[in-house]
Scaffold this motif. Structure first.
Motif, short mmCIF file in Angstrom:
data_model
loop_
_atom_site.label_atom_id
_atom_site.label_comp_id
_atom_site.label_asym_id
_atom_site.label_seq_id
_atom_site.Cartn_x
_atom_site.Cartn_y
_atom_site.Cartn_z
N THR A 180 0.84 -1.20 0.00
CA THR A 180 0.00 0.00 0.00
C THR A 180 0.87 1.25 0.00
N GLN A 188 -7.43 0.38 -0.40
CA GLN A 188 -7.62 -0.84 0.37
C GLN A 188 -8.82 -0.70 1.29
N ASP A 230 -5.83 -1.63 -5.03
CA ASP A 230 -5.34 -2.17 -3.77
C ASP A 230 -6.35 -3.18 -3.22
N GLU A 231 -6.05 -4.44 -3.38
CA GLU A 231 -6.90 -5.55 -2.92
C GLU A 231 -8.34 -5.44 -3.42
MG MG Z 1 -2.02 -2.74 2.09
#
Ligand code: MG
Ligand code: ATP
Lengths: 310, 262
Positions: free
Chosen positions: B46, B88, B176-177
């Motif tokens: 991140t 995220q 992010d994810e």
């Molecule tokens: Mg992360």
């Protein structure tokens, strides 16, 4: 309409305009506690121009508003560097500086106060209020309004998407000061006499309360807030006459019964804020209100057309 | 002559307090591909996104987007270089509707003062709103357009977050994810959707813990551990890399994910 009622409507109209002065920076996540200072700038500048330049009165109030806006723009760059409580304190100090400065300017009467020759009544003030509401309602429906909400919620995110956060905050602050100055100019032209102490910190705080109580996310918020603050104390004024049986019971050591209406009013505000911290007119409430109005209009239209049928 | 990479990270570093979170990290993201950035929790994935998008300044090193050095470009300007990202922890504006959140994604294309004052919600038809609605339709969310985004289910918010970033019309999209918290059906839809983005010429960098997802989706994988690159290559190559296995050792879930995947 009695002159008492007309007077109340004028005060409401002026309060609404000023409330938008606080509303715009709040919409961008900023608290301006110097609203009364910008009102004073608008009031005194418009009064001075009105008394000396021989311009049409309607022009002078916009000169006053513009003056307040211009000063806001100049101070915005350094002052908006501060955030949160520090910004509130900085704007508070600014309001104090304006009041203190006016106290010393003999040109506009200093502590004596200043007379304004032109007079505005409801017929002039109400259209200006309506125009102000229209401008803010329009802005709320543009990217400008959208971006202000985004900034107030998540400044970093807004910035990452290319929103010019600082510029927009300066614009909101400046435009707010313009409306505060406009309201101040209307105040000067309605009362025809202004003094530095008319524009004190208490007034600034009340105007912030208009907006917080009314709602910070809807153009209707400042209107509802201003209406509550304008009418409720008046309603209470009659209450102690109507319920004199009750108010006469107030023991002597509690002082004048009628003075308690402000305490009751303040207590009601606290209860309101506890029950509805997001303000009365949320987006949802505004939508519901719009639906209700649309429904009423449809019903009316339907009733009329069906009534016209032979 | 090799093509200019969509993103070139050249020997960057970042510390928070006394902790070196990113340490002498270099890698490139090939244009038009889907690259995965993986690594154990706290590896700095991140943070890499935050550095690329300008949320934090670099301690040292440089970052180039499509050959343009953006090291000293402010976070608000990087989107002009064709960069957009998701988060995220979903960052939607809770007090705006789903549609309005998506309108925010178009900001960069809306133009200066005129775009700012152009009415979005006055006339019945409006090109920006029509476009945003169409984008919502594409991901099956047309029903949610006028709902306050804070009230919507997690999977829906996740999709809105992604659509918003897409509407900036980025050349490089950092995710992010994106699959975290999605059910298997939603994950499959996301996969198809991301493949569609590549077809539209968008370069993707995906941070993801789900190795199955990475194996299906990405042709290029960069592995981080303690803020440094420990491996890079195809999913196959990375899977068999000694340092990678070591980095994930003792983390049973991850081990399992690896063996399932292979
Ligand atoms: Mg992360
Ligand atoms: N703003 C910050 N201040 C201090 N430390 C930070 C900050 N941001 C990240 N860190 C630290 O940097 C390290 C890397 O964090 P990062 O969020 O980049 O990891 P990650 O690889 O994304 O992990 P995860 O898989 O859990 O999301 C962590 O130890 C984290 O605590």
């Amino acid at each position: 309409m009695t002159s008492y009622q007309t007077g109340l409507l004028v005060i409401l109209s002026i309060n609404i305009v000023i409330a938008y002065g606080a509303y715009l920076p709040i919409a961008a996540g900023q608290m301006n506690l110097g609203i009364a200072g910008f009102m004073a700038l608008g009031a005194y500048a418009s009064a001075y121009v009105a008394n000396n330049a021989g311009l049409p009165p309607i022009v002078t109030i916009f000169i006053g508003a513009g003056f307040a806006g211009l000063l806001a723009l100049i101070v915005a760059v350094p002052i908006l560097r501060t955030r949160g409580i520090y910004l509130a304190l900085a704007t508070f100090a600014l309001g104090q500086i304006v009041a203190a400065a006016i106290l010393n300017v003999e040109l506009v009467g200093a502590a004596e106060g200043y007379s304004v020759l032109d007079h505005f009544g409801l017929a002039t003030i109400a259209p200006i209020t309506i125009a102000t509401i229209a401008v803010v309602a329009y802005l709320n429906r543009t990217r400008f309004g959208l971006n202000l909400t985004a900034i107030s919620q998540d400044e970093l995110l807004a910035n990452l998407f290319g929103v010019r956060t600082r510029r927009l905050q300066i614009a909101a602050f400046t435009l707010g000061a313009f409306f505060a100055g406009l309201g101040g100019a209307l105040h000067a032209h309605y009362y025809n006499y202004i003094r530095p102490q008319d524009f004190n910190i208490l007034l600034s705080i009340y105007i912030i309360l208009f907006v917080l109580l009314g709602g910070t996310r809807s153009v209707l918020g400042p209107i509802v807030g201003a209406a509550i603050f304008t009418f409720l104390p008046e309603i209470f004024r009659d209450l102690d006459k109507k319920f004199s049986a009750f108010f006469d019971q107030v023991p002597d050591w509690l002082g004048q019964a009628s003075a308690w209406r402000f305490a009751i009013f303040a207590a009601l505000i606290i209860v309101f804020m506890m029950l509805r911290p997001q303000g009365i007119m949320t987006r949802g409430a505004t939508r519901a209100a719009a639906r209700w109005v649309a429904w009423c209009v449809r019903r009316l239209g339907f009733a009329r057309s069906s009534g016209a049928r032979p | 002559m090799s093509a200019v990479p969509a993103l070139k990270i050249d020997n960057i570093g970042k510390h928070f307090g006394g902790v070196k979170v990113i340490d002498q990290l270099s890698f490139s993201v090939p244009l038009g591909a889907r690259t995965a950035l993986i690594g154990p929790n706290g590896a700095g994935k991140t943070t890499v996104f935050n550095l690329v998008s300008g949320v934090y300044p670099l301690d040292y090193g440089s970052i180039a987007l499509n050959g343009a050095d953006v090291t000293h470009v402010s976070q608000g300007e990087r989107i002009k270089f064709g960069l957009a990202r998701s988060f995220q922890n979903i960052r939607l504006i809770a007090h705006l509707t789903a549609l309005e959140n998506i309108l925010l994604g178009q900001q960069i294309r809306a133009g200066g003062l005129r775009g700012l004052l152009y009415p979005l919600n006055v006339f019945r038809r409006n090109k920006w709103r029509d476009e945003a609605r169409a984008a919502l339709c594409d991901v099956g969310l047309e029903a949610y357009g006028d709902d306050m985004v804070g009230d919507l289910p997690y999977g829906v918010q996740k999709r809105i977050d992604l659509v918003r970033a897409e509407l900036a019309r980025p050349k490089l999209l950092l995710l992010d994810e994106p699959a975290a918290g999605l059910n298997p059906t939603e994950t499959e839809e996301l996969q198809a959707h991301l493949e569609g983005l590549t077809e539209r010429g968008i370069t993707l960098v995906v941070v993801e813990h789900d190795m199955q997802f990475i194996n299906v989706l990405c042709e290029h994988v960069v592995v981080l551990n303690f803020g440094s690159k420990i491996a890079e290559g195809t999913p196959e190559e990375v899977r068999n890399h000694g340092a990678v296995r070591e980095a994930y050792l003792g983390r049973e879930e991850d081990e399992e994910a690896f063996s399932h995947a292979s």
